[in-house]
Write an enzyme that holds these catalytic residues in place. Structure first.
Site, PDB file in Angstrom:
ATOM      1  N   ASP A  71      -0.558  38.125 -10.913  1.00 28.61           N
ATOM      2  CA  ASP A  71      -1.565  37.254 -10.308  1.00 28.61           C
ATOM      3  C   ASP A  71      -2.976  37.652 -10.721  1.00 28.61           C
ATOM      4  O   ASP A  71      -3.398  38.797 -10.526  1.00 28.61           O
ATOM      5  CB  ASP A  71      -1.435  37.309  -8.776  1.00 28.61           C
ATOM      6  CG  ASP A  71      -2.321  36.281  -8.105  1.00 28.61           C
ATOM      7  OD1 ASP A  71      -2.263  35.103  -8.490  1.00 28.61           O
ATOM      8  OD2 ASP A  71      -3.075  36.665  -7.194  1.00 28.61           O
TER       9      ASP A  71
ATOM     10  N   LYS B 251       2.089  24.287  -2.937  1.00 25.32           N
ATOM     11  CA  LYS B 251       0.814  23.665  -2.550  1.00 25.32           C
ATOM     12  C   LYS B 251       0.913  22.150  -2.718  1.00 25.32           C
ATOM     13  O   LYS B 251       0.237  21.528  -3.533  1.00 25.32           O
ATOM     14  CB  LYS B 251      -0.326  24.242  -3.385  1.00 25.32           C
ATOM     15  CG  LYS B 251      -0.530  25.734  -3.157  1.00 25.32           C
ATOM     16  CD  LYS B 251      -1.577  26.316  -4.082  1.00 25.32           C
ATOM     17  CE  LYS B 251      -1.712  27.822  -3.883  1.00 25.32           C
ATOM     18  NZ  LYS B 251      -2.691  28.430  -4.810  1.00 25.32           N
TER      19      LYS B 251
ATOM     20  N   GLU C 293       4.819  39.865  -6.253  1.00 27.37           N
ATOM     21  CA  GLU C 293       3.482  39.620  -6.782  1.00 27.37           C
ATOM     22  C   GLU C 293       2.787  40.949  -7.064  1.00 27.37           C
ATOM     23  O   GLU C 293       2.740  41.837  -6.200  1.00 27.37           O
ATOM     24  CB  GLU C 293       2.650  38.804  -5.796  1.00 27.37           C
ATOM     25  CG  GLU C 293       1.239  38.531  -6.285  1.00 27.37           C
ATOM     26  CD  GLU C 293       0.403  37.740  -5.288  1.00 27.37           C
ATOM     27  OE1 GLU C 293      -0.719  37.349  -5.658  1.00 27.37           O
ATOM     28  OE2 GLU C 293       0.857  37.534  -4.142  1.00 27.37           O
TER      29      GLU C 293
ATOM     30  N   ARG D 278       0.814  -1.211   0.000  1.00 24.57           N
ATOM     31  CA  ARG D 278       0.000   0.000   0.000  1.00 24.57           C
ATOM     32  C   ARG D 278       0.848   1.262   0.000  1.00 24.57           C
ATOM     33  O   ARG D 278       0.551   2.227  -0.732  1.00 24.57           O
ATOM     34  CB  ARG D 278      -0.940  -0.002   1.210  1.00 24.57           C
ATOM     35  CG  ARG D 278      -1.935   1.149   1.251  1.00 24.57           C
ATOM     36  CD  ARG D 278      -2.990   1.039   0.170  1.00 24.57           C
ATOM     37  NE  ARG D 278      -2.663   1.715  -1.065  1.00 24.57           N
ATOM     38  CZ  ARG D 278      -3.111   1.347  -2.262  1.00 24.57           C
ATOM     39  NH1 ARG D 278      -3.886   0.301  -2.397  1.00 24.57           N
ATOM     40  NH2 ARG D 278      -2.760   2.016  -3.328  1.00 24.57           N
TER      41      ARG D 278
ATOM     42  N   LYS E  53       4.339  38.678  -1.480  1.00 21.15           N
ATOM     43  CA  LYS E  53       2.958  38.463  -1.904  1.00 21.15           C
ATOM     44  C   LYS E  53       2.106  39.694  -1.576  1.00 21.15           C
ATOM     45  O   LYS E  53       2.554  40.634  -0.912  1.00 21.15           O
ATOM     46  CB  LYS E  53       2.382  37.219  -1.205  1.00 21.15           C
ATOM     47  CG  LYS E  53       3.181  35.940  -1.437  1.00 21.15           C
ATOM     48  CD  LYS E  53       3.199  35.541  -2.901  1.00 21.15           C
ATOM     49  CE  LYS E  53       1.880  35.023  -3.403  1.00 21.15           C
ATOM     50  NZ  LYS E  53       1.528  33.705  -2.867  1.00 21.15           N
TER      51      LYS E  53
END
Length: 289
Positions: free
Chosen positions: A228, A137, A204, A102, A169
């Site tokens: 963005d 992510k 950004e 597994r 950001k």
């Protein structure tokens, strides 16, 4: 295999097998040899074959039986596979095959799923200069494997962690009063003392006005601008105004349907969070002979 990858496989095995496998212990003689093969049950791109095989060796080492484990790999990582392909053979004691199966498949299916999806994005932007990037992510503790899957699919890796690049950001800008100029001043001061290593800087942006500020005040500091959630026309204008001054990266809700038009605006990179945060594992099984 890196020391980190080795450690992560050990953790994955401990999660699944650390308290034993009473089903296999009760029904399988540990002295019985076994043979198995990985079978592709869907078309895609293979990634993680070495990792999947190493799972069996590391599990066998717990009982000092790693010498009884061997592999015959049929297809290399990064290659296209078809449903029905035999990907590799594993020869090991039968109980080891059953218990470690597994964990091995979880990693192989996920990495191959990432490679397959990445390959679709890379194909979609073919003929443009845009390169497909991953993001941070990723699944917790699986980042090395997720990033490798992206590479197998023909994509490129963004920064591994927060330490490799300064990426300012929108929230960093908001925390500085919403003005980019003070942020640039702080970055220059950060590097000026020589205490901090020179690493790439990306900013950004959400408007063309912000780009004009970076063009006026960010030279010899900023390496890349992250555009963005720009509309296509705004992306085109940004690329024209930028005039190759900085690298350009587009991001924000990119899909297979939208990635080609984005690439055709002339951006250098397109970052796609979906490569790793919403991946569907590729259907692969382990068949015991």
């Amino acid at each position: 295999m890196t020391e980190l990858e080795h450690s992560l496989i050990i953790q994955a095995l401990d999660e699944d097998t650390g308290r034993g496998d009473p089903t296999t212990s009760a029904t399988i003689d540990p002295n019985i040899p076994g043979n198995a093969y990985f079978l592709a049950k869907a078309d895609g791109i293979l990634a993680g074959m070495d990792i999947a095989c190493e799972v069996f060796s590391l599990y066998a080492s717990k009982s000092k039986r790693e010498s009884k484990v061997r592999f015959e790999k049929k297809i290399s990582d990064g290659k296209k596979i078809r449903s029905g392909n035999h990907l590799a053979e594993v020869h090991a004691p039968l109980d080891i095959l059953l218990t470690a199966e597994r964990v091995s498949l979880n990693l192989l299916q996920r990495m191959s799923g990432i490679a397959t999806l990445t390959g679709e994005y890379v194909k979609a932007v073919g003929g443009t200069k845009a390169k497909i990037l991953d993001t941070r992510k990723t699944a917790p503790l699986l980042r090395p494997f997720d990033r490798y899957g992206v590479l197998c699919g023909g994509g490129k890796n963004h920064r591994y962690s927060l330490a490799e690049m300064i990426l300012v950001k929108d929230n960093h800008i908001a925390a500085n009063g919403g003005d980019i100029k003070p942020v640039l001043d702080k970055l220059r001061k950060y590097f000026s003392g020589g205490e901090h290593p020179l690493i790439p800087v990306e900013i950004e942006l959400t408007t063309l006005d912000q780009l004009q500020i970076i063009l006026a005040h960010g030279k010899n500091l900023v390496n890349r601008v992250l555009l963005d959630n720009f509309q296509l026309q705004s992306l085109r204008e940004a690329v024209i105004h930028n005039a190759n001054t900085f690298e350009t990266e587009a991001s924000g809700g990119v899909t297979l349907e939208t990635v080609r038009p984005i690439a055709e605006t002339g951006v250098d990179y397109i970052s796609v969070g979906a490569l790793t945060h919403s991946v569907k594992g590729l259907d692969i099984s382990l068949e015991i002979e």
